[in-house]
Design a protein around this motif. Sequence first.
Motif, PDB file in Angstrom:
ATOM      1  N   ARG A  99      19.305 -63.797  62.029  1.00 50.94           N
ATOM      2  CA  ARG A  99      20.020 -63.465  60.803  1.00 50.94           C
ATOM      3  C   ARG A  99      21.131 -62.454  61.057  1.00 50.94           C
ATOM      4  N   ARG A 100      20.874 -61.491  61.939  1.00 51.61           N
ATOM      5  CA  ARG A 100      21.916 -60.517  62.274  1.00 51.61           C
ATOM      6  C   ARG A 100      23.094 -61.184  62.959  1.00 51.61           C
ATOM      7  N   TYR A 101      22.808 -62.089  63.891  1.00 49.73           N
ATOM      8  CA  TYR A 101      23.878 -62.743  64.640  1.00 49.73           C
ATOM      9  C   TYR A 101      24.715 -63.653  63.745  1.00 49.73           C
ATOM     10  N   THR A 102      24.078 -64.369  62.826  1.00 52.34           N
ATOM     11  CA  THR A 102      24.841 -65.225  61.919  1.00 52.34           C
ATOM     12  C   THR A 102      25.659 -64.386  60.935  1.00 52.34           C
ATOM     13  N   SER A 103      25.113 -63.248  60.509  1.00 50.32           N
ATOM     14  CA  SER A 103      25.877 -62.339  59.642  1.00 50.32           C
ATOM     15  C   SER A 103      27.072 -61.766  60.395  1.00 50.32           C
ATOM     16  N   LEU A 104      26.848 -61.379  61.649  1.00 50.38           N
ATOM     17  CA  LEU A 104      27.926 -60.877  62.489  1.00 50.38           C
ATOM     18  C   LEU A 104      29.006 -61.942  62.669  1.00 50.38           C
ATOM     19  N   ASN A 105      28.596 -63.176  62.882  1.00 51.54           N
ATOM     20  CA  ASN A 105      29.555 -64.264  63.043  1.00 51.54           C
ATOM     21  C   ASN A 105      30.371 -64.481  61.776  1.00 51.54           C
ATOM     22  N   HIS A 106      29.702 -64.387  60.631  1.00 47.62           N
ATOM     23  CA  HIS A 106      30.399 -64.548  59.350  1.00 47.62           C
ATOM     24  C   HIS A 106      31.420 -63.428  59.150  1.00 47.62           C
ATOM     25  N   LEU A 107      31.028 -62.195  59.462  1.00 48.26           N
ATOM     26  CA  LEU A 107      31.951 -61.063  59.358  1.00 48.26           C
ATOM     27  C   LEU A 107      33.144 -61.247  60.290  1.00 48.26           C
ATOM     28  N   ALA A 108      32.892 -61.763  61.476  1.00 44.13           N
ATOM     29  CA  ALA A 108      33.960 -61.953  62.464  1.00 44.13           C
ATOM     30  C   ALA A 108      35.017 -62.922  61.940  1.00 44.13           C
TER      31      ALA A 108
END
Length: 368
Positions: A141-150
């Motif tokens: 979930r953190r990695y997908t959130s980070l990807n979305h922010l990117a």
Amino acid sequence: MYKHILFCLFQVFCLFQAVLDLVQNLHLNLIENLWQTFWRKTNVSVDPEVEAKLPKEKLLKLAALSEVQEFVKEADYSFYQALLELLVPDVLRPIPSTLTQTIRNFAKGLETSLRSSIGGIPEAMISVKIGAVSAFSQTLRRYTSLNHLAQAARSVLQNSSQITQMLSDLNRVDFANVQEQASWVCQCEDSLVTQLEKDFKRFLQDQHTLEEWSTWLQSVVDEVLKPYQQTENFTKAARQFLLKWSFYSSMIIRDLTLRSAASFGSFHLIRLLYDEYIFYLVEQKVAGATGQTSIAVMGELLEQSSQSQNLDHHYGVKSSMTKMKASPMTVVTSDGDTPGSKNIVVLPPQANPDAEGPSAKHQKLNTQ
């Protein structure tokens, strides 16, 4: 016993391979069925040959062994790390929104699915399995959130007018005052903070790409943690850096807020991304320094957090009950002598017979 252990290892390998095939083909909803079959959940059909070679009671006896539990924990960490890298190979590379949502839904339901599949096995093994899958779920979930922010930040960094406004607002920030307030808490070298400020402004002015920003952030982490490499204090230093980075960025956002900066929204988005990416980089660094996977690092963190909460709850409840038993009290409020004020009177209804002093104590507080 040895033949049961060997067959169990073979079954674990088969389970991992089957789960990997499902993830590669995004048949994520079928993973729960594999877990239920492996752990012989009630009313789930099992291959008679498998049951003959490894009866359920033998499987549960193996699951109760501490050595097996430790092996399973390490195996799960390694396997979930492989799944993580398969699903999110690059946290900054764009991922289709439908795939992102599929991964997040998968991560959200992982712990529930596993719990429903392993009922009846030893509690210690349940704790091991849930701990590993929780670490995997949270990291996903953190990695997908980070990807979305990117992806959201990428559009900002490519907008010349927004970058110009951000640079104008940033130049109004009183960095000397920020450093003065933060130095007492963070105790960072002034030269380092000044250099980071200059680099940040230069990168904005030159309108660098997201990938170039990520390289700069990587260099910042490398420089700060370099003195602690191959030392026992590496993990502690990494945590301190995260706290200090977050504190400084909060102070800058605070200054921009007070100045009603026109680019506040852009800065807020960039701040969220860079905080998350710094956390990601530090996590990778700690994993490399300790010889673990990032999933294992997160798993240990969650385990420590759980133990700390359990201790706080135990001693907190005990302390509260002791205080309530020792000095029960009544609180009475009434209008004060001045307009808008209140009198608060704390009345212990019965004195402790073992205590010294008067049988009752009145505390009168006047609040405006």
